[in-house]
Design an enzyme around this catalytic site. Sequence first.
Site, PDB file in Angstrom:
ATOM      1  N   ASP A   5     -11.987   7.315   3.594  1.00 32.63           N
ATOM      2  CA  ASP A   5     -10.790   7.076   4.405  1.00 32.63           C
ATOM      3  C   ASP A   5     -10.408   5.588   4.438  1.00 32.63           C
ATOM      4  OD1 ASP A   5      -8.641   7.730   5.955  1.00 32.63           O
ATOM      5  OD2 ASP A   5      -9.781   8.011   7.810  1.00 32.63           O
ATOM      6  N   ASP A  55       1.772   6.501   5.498  1.00 31.24           N
ATOM      7  CA  ASP A  55       0.769   5.554   4.997  1.00 31.24           C
ATOM      8  C   ASP A  55       1.234   4.828   3.724  1.00 31.24           C
ATOM      9  OD1 ASP A  55      -1.629   4.324   5.542  1.00 31.24           O
ATOM     10  OD2 ASP A  55      -2.847   5.758   4.404  1.00 31.24           O
ATOM     11  N   LYS A  96      -9.879  13.172   7.895  1.00 31.94           N
ATOM     12  CA  LYS A  96      -9.385  12.781   9.220  1.00 31.94           C
ATOM     13  C   LYS A  96      -9.338  13.992  10.144  1.00 31.94           C
ATOM     14  CE  LYS A  96      -6.357   8.953   7.888  1.00 31.94           C
ATOM     15  NZ  LYS A  96      -7.058   7.927   8.677  1.00 31.94           N
ATOM     16  N   GLU A 114      -9.275   3.856   2.105  1.00 31.09           N
ATOM     17  CA  GLU A 114      -8.754   3.934   0.739  1.00 31.09           C
ATOM     18  C   GLU A 114      -7.698   2.870   0.449  1.00 31.09           C
ATOM     19  OE1 GLU A 114      -7.506   5.541   3.193  1.00 31.09           O
ATOM     20  OE2 GLU A 114      -5.377   5.144   2.879  1.00 31.09           O
ATOM     21  N   LYS A 150       0.856  -1.187   0.000  1.00 33.30           N
ATOM     22  CA  LYS A 150       0.000   0.000   0.000  1.00 33.30           C
ATOM     23  C   LYS A 150       0.893   1.239   0.000  1.00 33.30           C
ATOM     24  CE  LYS A 150      -3.115   2.702   2.990  1.00 33.30           C
ATOM     25  NZ  LYS A 150      -3.980   2.740   4.196  1.00 33.30           N
ATOM     26  N   ASP A 192      -2.413  10.365   3.434  1.00 32.62           N
ATOM     27  CA  ASP A 192      -3.818   9.994   3.614  1.00 32.62           C
ATOM     28  C   ASP A 192      -4.531  11.040   4.466  1.00 32.62           C
ATOM     29  OD1 ASP A 192      -6.247   8.767   3.879  1.00 32.62           O
ATOM     30  OD2 ASP A 192      -5.543   7.161   5.230  1.00 32.62           O
ATOM     31  N   ARG A 219      -7.592  -0.362   0.991  1.00 35.33           N
ATOM     32  CA  ARG A 219      -8.161  -1.557   0.349  1.00 35.33           C
ATOM     33  C   ARG A 219      -8.582  -1.267  -1.080  1.00 35.33           C
ATOM     34  NH1 ARG A 219     -12.533  -1.760   5.111  1.00 35.33           N
ATOM     35  NH2 ARG A 219     -10.784  -0.713   6.138  1.00 35.33           N
TER      36      ARG A 219
HETATM   37  N1  BES Z   1      -4.103   4.671   6.921  1.00 36.74           N
HETATM   38  C1  BES Z   1      -5.293   4.489   7.684  1.00 36.74           C
HETATM   39  C2  BES Z   1      -5.078   3.524   8.849  1.00 36.74           C
HETATM   40  C3  BES Z   1      -4.236   4.037   9.971  1.00 36.74           C
HETATM   41  C4  BES Z   1      -4.728   4.988  10.835  1.00 36.74           C
HETATM   42  C5  BES Z   1      -2.985   3.528  10.174  1.00 36.74           C
HETATM   43  C6  BES Z   1      -3.945   5.442  11.882  1.00 36.74           C
HETATM   44  C7  BES Z   1      -2.214   3.964  11.226  1.00 36.74           C
HETATM   45  C8  BES Z   1      -2.684   4.931  12.075  1.00 36.74           C
HETATM   46  C9  BES Z   1      -6.401   3.937   6.800  1.00 36.74           C
HETATM   47  O1  BES Z   1      -6.393   4.391   5.512  1.00 36.74           O
HETATM   48  C10 BES Z   1      -7.672   4.328   7.435  1.00 36.74           C
HETATM   49  O2  BES Z   1      -7.943   5.497   7.487  1.00 36.74           O
HETATM   50  N2  BES Z   1      -8.429   3.356   7.905  1.00 36.74           N
HETATM   51  C11 BES Z   1      -9.660   3.604   8.568  1.00 36.74           C
HETATM   52  C12 BES Z   1     -10.658   2.564   8.108  1.00 36.74           C
HETATM   53  C13 BES Z   1     -12.067   2.853   8.541  1.00 36.74           C
HETATM   54  C14 BES Z   1     -12.592   4.086   7.822  1.00 36.74           C
HETATM   55  C15 BES Z   1     -12.917   1.644   8.239  1.00 36.74           C
HETATM   56  C16 BES Z   1      -9.426   3.500  10.069  1.00 36.74           C
HETATM   57  O3  BES Z   1      -8.660   2.632  10.501  1.00 36.74           O
HETATM   58  O4  BES Z   1      -9.980   4.322  10.791  1.00 36.74           O
HETATM   59 ZN    ZN Z   2      -4.650   4.963   4.722  1.00 35.21          ZN
HETATM   60 MN    MN Z   3      -7.462   6.197   5.316  1.00 32.19          MN
END
Ligand code: BES
Ligand code: ZN
Ligand code: MN
Length: 495
Positions: A350, A291, A280, A352, A268, A273, A354
Site C-alpha cells: 500500500d 489517488d 485497504k 505504492e 503520482k 489504489d 513512492r
Molecule cells: N494513497 C495512499 C495515501 C492516502 C490515503 C491518501 C488516504 C489520501 C487518503 C497511499 O498510497 C497509502 O496507502 N499510503 C499509506 C502508507 C503506509 C502504508 C506507510 C498510508 O498513508 O497509510
Molecule cells: Zn496511494
Molecule cells: Mn497506497
Amino acid sequence: MKYSATVNSAKTANTACLVVPVFARRKLSSAADELDKASRGKIKSFLKKGDFSGKRNQLAWLYDLPYVKSTRILLVGCGDVKSVNKAVYKKLNTAAANAMIEKSVTTCTNYLGTIRNKHLGTGSVSKLTPIAFADSTYRFTSFKSKTGAKVSLRSCALAMNDKKQLGKARKALATGSAISAGMNLTRDLGNTPPNVCHPTYLAEQAIALGKEFSKMKVEVLNEAQMKKLGMHSLLSVSAGSEQPAKLICMHYNGIGAKAGKPVVLVGKGITFDTGGISIKPSPAMDEMKFDMGGAASVFGTMRALAEMGAEVNAIGVVAAAENMPDGKATRPGDVVTTMSGQTVEILNTDAEGRLVLCDALTYVKKYDPTSVIDIATLTGACIVALGHQTTGLMSNNQKLANKLLKVGKKIDDRAWQLPLGSEYDEQLKSNFADIPNIGTPGAGTIVAGCFLGRFTSEYKWAHLDIAGTAWKGGAAKGSTGRPVPLLTSYVLSQF
Ligand code: BES
Ligand code: ZN
Ligand code: MN
C-alpha cells in the site's frame, strides 16, 4: 466563462447583474455609494430597514433602482474591508456566482474587483476571481443520464477603480482564467471513475493535449520500454493489474529549448489504489480513485501554461499505474531493483506511490531540470498533520521551498513545510535490501519524503503531499483542482 476588466460606472453599466460590495455596519463601497446617489438614496434606505448590515456572506437582491441602467443588483456583505483576505475574497465571489446561477443570470459586472487592502491588489483580485467563479460553475455530469439545467453564467466583467489598472487586470484575468481551465481538467480527471480513468486513458488525454497545443509534445512509455530502462519498482505496482502502467511525458516548449532549462513536474498517477496485497479496508475505498490527483494536477498545470501561451519550458511527467491484488501482484517481502540501481524491500504494497515516483524521479534526470517538483497523494499521515486545508511540502533546497511557500500564499493555494533529515531518514532500514518502502512508526509523511529523497540528490527537488488537499469527501465529494494554482504560479515565477 469569459472575463474582462472594466472601469464602468455602476450607474451606467448595462448588464444582467451588478455585483456590489457592502461592508460591515452598512458601510458603502464606492459602487454602492454611486448607486445610492444615482437612485436618490435607495441603497441607504434599504439598509436602514435592518435586514442587511454588510456582515460577511449576507446577500440581497435589489431590482429596478431609479436612474440605474441595470435592473438587477446583488449586494454582497463583505464584513470589514481589512478582513477580506484572499480566501474570503474567493468565498464572496463563489457565493455571488452561486446566487446568480440560481437566478439563471448570464452575465455580470462585478464590483468585488474594486476591493483593495494589504491582501488584495489588482493582480490578486484578477487572478482569484476566475478561480473562485470556476468553483461555482464547475459541473461533472459526464456519467449522469440526466444532466440537469446548464449553468447560465457565461461572462463576468471585473470592475476596477481606475483605468490605469486595466492592463494589469486583463493580463492577470487571462492567467487566472487559464489556471481555472487547468483546474477544471484536473477536476474532470480526478472525478472520472476508475473503470474509465486508467493509465491508458490518462495517456490518451495527454496525446489529446499534444494535438490541441502545437507547443506541447507528448511521449508515452509502455511497460516493455520501462522494463528496458530498469523501472522494476514502478512496474511492481502494476503487476497485479489488468491495466498496463504508462509513463507519460508532456513537454511544453514556450520559449525554445535552448532559451531555458525546464522545470519538471512529476505526478503520482495511481488510477486506483486498493492497497494491493496489503489491502485497504472497505470504507471510503472508492475515494482511492483520486489517488491520481498528483498526475491530474500535472495535466491541469500543463493545460494552464499552454492555454495562456506561457513563455516557459516545463515538462510534466506522470507515473500512471493501478494498484490491485492478484495472483501476479507484488507480495510484501518482495525485493525489486529501481532504475537508480538501489534495491527496495516492499514491506507494504500500500506504500505504492513512492514506488512509482522513485523511478520517474530517476528518469527525469535526463532533462537536466532547473528544479523538480513531485506531487502526490502520498500519505494518510499528511491529513492527520495538516488536514484538508494545506499541502505538505518537503525539499532538499530551502530556497526552492521558500519560493513554493511564497507563491502558494500569493495565489491562496497554500503549502506548509515539514522537515527532512538524517534523523528521519534513519527509519529506512532493511535487513534484505538497500531500503524498505516503509519506515518505523511515526512521521509517515516525512519518512515517505525521505524515501523519495534517496532518488533526488542530483537536482533541486521539492515534494508536495496533497493527500488532504486534492479532493473533498462527504456530500461535496470531488476533486478540488489543487494544487494547480500553486504549480502554475511556481513555473511562471521561474522564467
Ligand atoms: N494513497 C495512499 C495515501 C492516502 C490515503 C491518501 C488516504 C489520501 C487518503 C497511499 O498510497 C497509502 O496507502 N499510503 C499509506 C502508507 C503506509 C502504508 C506507510 C498510508 O498513508 O497509510
Ligand atoms: Zn496511494
Ligand atoms: Mn497506497
